[in-house]
Write a protein that holds these residues in place. Structure first.
Motif, PDB file in Angstrom:
ATOM      1  N   LEU A 106     -14.866  24.162  55.920  1.00  0.00           N
ATOM      2  CA  LEU A 106     -14.731  24.911  54.670  1.00  0.00           C
ATOM      3  C   LEU A 106     -16.029  24.769  53.872  1.00  0.00           C
ATOM      4  CD1 LEU A 106     -11.118  23.793  53.694  1.00  0.00           C
ATOM      5  CD2 LEU A 106     -11.817  26.133  54.234  1.00  0.00           C
ATOM      6  N   LYS A 107     -16.590  25.868  53.461  1.00  0.00           N
ATOM      7  CA  LYS A 107     -17.884  25.855  52.761  1.00  0.00           C
ATOM      8  C   LYS A 107     -17.700  25.418  51.312  1.00  0.00           C
ATOM      9  CE  LYS A 107     -21.890  28.868  51.951  1.00  0.00           C
ATOM     10  NZ  LYS A 107     -22.832  28.070  52.747  1.00  0.00           N
ATOM     11  N   THR A 112     -15.768  24.757  45.297  1.00  0.00           N
ATOM     12  CA  THR A 112     -14.922  25.950  45.321  1.00  0.00           C
ATOM     13  C   THR A 112     -13.534  25.667  44.756  1.00  0.00           C
ATOM     14  OG1 THR A 112     -16.136  26.730  47.257  1.00  0.00           O
ATOM     15  CG2 THR A 112     -14.062  27.814  46.812  1.00  0.00           C
ATOM     16  N   ASP A 199     -11.282  35.007  63.494  1.00  0.00           N
ATOM     17  CA  ASP A 199     -11.063  36.002  62.430  1.00  0.00           C
ATOM     18  C   ASP A 199      -9.736  35.747  61.714  1.00  0.00           C
ATOM     19  OD1 ASP A 199     -13.440  37.271  63.026  1.00  0.00           O
ATOM     20  OD2 ASP A 199     -12.501  38.701  64.400  1.00  0.00           O
ATOM     21  N   GLU A 202     -10.241  32.852  59.364  1.00  0.00           N
ATOM     22  CA  GLU A 202     -11.051  33.247  58.201  1.00  0.00           C
ATOM     23  C   GLU A 202     -10.234  34.063  57.206  1.00  0.00           C
ATOM     24  OE1 GLU A 202     -15.503  34.801  57.140  1.00  0.00           O
ATOM     25  OE2 GLU A 202     -14.698  35.230  59.133  1.00  0.00           O
ATOM     26  N   GLN A 203      -9.355  34.932  57.694  1.00  0.00           N
ATOM     27  CA  GLN A 203      -8.529  35.742  56.792  1.00  0.00           C
ATOM     28  C   GLN A 203      -7.633  34.862  55.922  1.00  0.00           C
ATOM     29  OE1 GLN A 203      -6.347  38.586  59.189  1.00  0.00           O
ATOM     30  NE2 GLN A 203      -8.237  39.346  60.146  1.00  0.00           N
ATOM     31  N   VAL A 205      -8.096  31.637  55.178  1.00  0.00           N
ATOM     32  CA  VAL A 205      -8.947  30.845  54.293  1.00  0.00           C
ATOM     33  C   VAL A 205      -9.392  31.682  53.093  1.00  0.00           C
ATOM     34  CG1 VAL A 205     -11.216  29.729  54.125  1.00  0.00           C
ATOM     35  CG2 VAL A 205      -9.701  29.200  56.042  1.00  0.00           C
ATOM     36  N   ARG A 206      -9.799  32.921  53.329  1.00  0.00           N
ATOM     37  CA  ARG A 206     -10.258  33.793  52.240  1.00  0.00           C
ATOM     38  C   ARG A 206      -9.118  34.134  51.280  1.00  0.00           C
ATOM     39  NH1 ARG A 206     -15.172  36.003  52.043  1.00  0.00           N
ATOM     40  NH2 ARG A 206     -16.581  35.702  53.817  1.00  0.00           N
ATOM     41  N   TYR A 210     -11.106  30.421  49.504  1.00  0.00           N
ATOM     42  CA  TYR A 210     -12.179  29.591  50.062  1.00  0.00           C
ATOM     43  C   TYR A 210     -12.952  30.404  51.098  1.00  0.00           C
ATOM     44  CZ  TYR A 210      -9.900  25.595  47.845  1.00  0.00           C
ATOM     45  OH  TYR A 210      -9.358  24.728  46.925  1.00  0.00           O
ATOM     46  N   ARG A 211     -14.024  29.795  51.637  1.00  0.00           N
ATOM     47  CA  ARG A 211     -14.835  30.448  52.667  1.00  0.00           C
ATOM     48  C   ARG A 211     -15.101  29.476  53.801  1.00  0.00           C
ATOM     49  NH1 ARG A 211     -20.160  31.683  49.886  1.00  0.00           N
ATOM     50  NH2 ARG A 211     -19.585  29.762  48.803  1.00  0.00           N
ATOM     51  N   LEU A 212     -15.369  30.029  54.983  1.00  0.00           N
ATOM     52  CA  LEU A 212     -15.773  29.202  56.116  1.00  0.00           C
ATOM     53  C   LEU A 212     -17.287  29.102  56.179  1.00  0.00           C
ATOM     54  CD1 LEU A 212     -13.500  30.438  59.064  1.00  0.00           C
ATOM     55  CD2 LEU A 212     -13.229  28.365  57.687  1.00  0.00           C
ATOM     56  N   GLY A 214     -19.463  29.471  58.695  1.00  0.00           N
ATOM     57  CA  GLY A 214     -19.352  30.005  60.051  1.00  0.00           C
ATOM     58  C   GLY A 214     -20.252  29.337  61.065  1.00  0.00           C
TER      59      GLY A 214
END
Length: 288
Positions: A106-107, A112, A199, A202-203, A205-206, A210-212, A214
């Motif tokens: 998790l970025k 965040t 994908d 990521e969906q 998480v978003r 939050y963001r990945l 990558g």
């Protein structure tokens, strides 16, 4: 929906729980933003991680808040960090002897986790009056998000990410996978990974806000060294081979050359540091 805890709902009750009077607690909350020391923590990463360490009295109050109130709710069962009885060992144990292991990062996990997410989590878990909630947010947030270095931040981040863990856990279950998370490190494992799995992760998480990161996603097959939060899980939970060899050589040096020589060769600053590594080795061994 969680059943909310019977907790001190007002400011005076919260102050008593923390061993303070309401006036002093309010002043501390107002001043908290400036009661941190900020310094870079150098790691192998290109950019240093900035630590915001609370000054002693604020840290003491945060610790009381954590022990006496926030630990009243456990994180999602997939979250294995920063709660009594959980560790990187329990996190890794779920992924032993898997055909595939895939990890995601998790970025900027703490930055965040902003004040809005923390406030939402506290309202979901606890019945707090507005003034008490505002004081807690001032005590645990800095510049609008969780500071890395405060004792309250990891557990609050876990609570704030509960919906994310829930969604990712359901995704794993639907595909016959195991899922765990330690802080910002998420891991799935099983006999096979479906097409487009990254994908789908990521969906979710978003959707949670939050963001990945990558570039940090890693797929590890059975014939590779499969690492989960730094521990090897191919045949059991173990330290990496080079770390095991290093500690074995140091123990041999202690027996043949003495403690000072062993510490110098091993690159440890003190015997306490070495004892910490040996204790961690034992904990990993006991986790199998």
């Amino acid at each position: 929906m969680h059943q909310k805890k019977a907790v001190p709902t007002g400011l005076s009750e919260l102050a008593r729980l923390l061993g303070m009077d309401a006036g002093r607690l309010t002043r501390l909350a107002v001043e908290a933003e400036g009661l941190y020391d900020r310094f870079p923590l150098r790691t192998r990463r290109r950019r240093p991680r900035w630590i915001e360490a609370p000054k002693p009295f604020l840290k003491l109050v945060q610790r009381r808040l954590l022990d006496r109130l926030l630990y009243g709710f456990a994180p999602h069962t997939a979250a294995h960090g920063f709660y009594p009885g959980l560790s990187i060992v329990t996190n890794a144990r779920a992924h032993i002897r898997s055909a595939w292991v895939i990890s995601f990062d998790l970025k900027d996990f703490f930055p965040t986790t902003d004040e809005e997410k923390v406030g939402r989590a506290l309202r979901n878990y606890y019945s707090l009056e507005k003034n008490a909630l505002e004081v807690i947010l001032r005590l645990v947030c800095r510049e609008g998000s969780l500071p890395q270095g405060a004792p309250t931040s990891p557990h609050l981040a876990n609570l704030a990410f509960f919906k994310g863990d829930e969604g990712l856990g359901e995704l794993a279950y639907d595909h016959g996978l195991a899922y765990t998370r330690y802080a910002d490190d998420m891991t799935f494992s099983g006999n096979g990974l479906p097409d487009g799995f990254e994908d789908l992760v990521e969906q979710i998480v978003r959707r949670t806000g939050y963001r990945l990161a990558g570039e940090k996603t890693k797929r590890m097959g059975r014939h590779q060294c499969q690492k989960v939060t730094g521990l090897v899980v191919n045949e059991g939970v173990r330290l990496p081979r080079n770390q095991r060899r290093r500690l074995r050589a140091i123990r041999r040096d202690i027996e043949t050359r003495g403690i000072e020589s062993a510490l110098a060769r091993g690159g440890f600053d003190s015997f306490c540091e070495l004892k910490g590594h040996l204790a961690f080795e034992r904990m990993v061994g006991e986790g199998n």
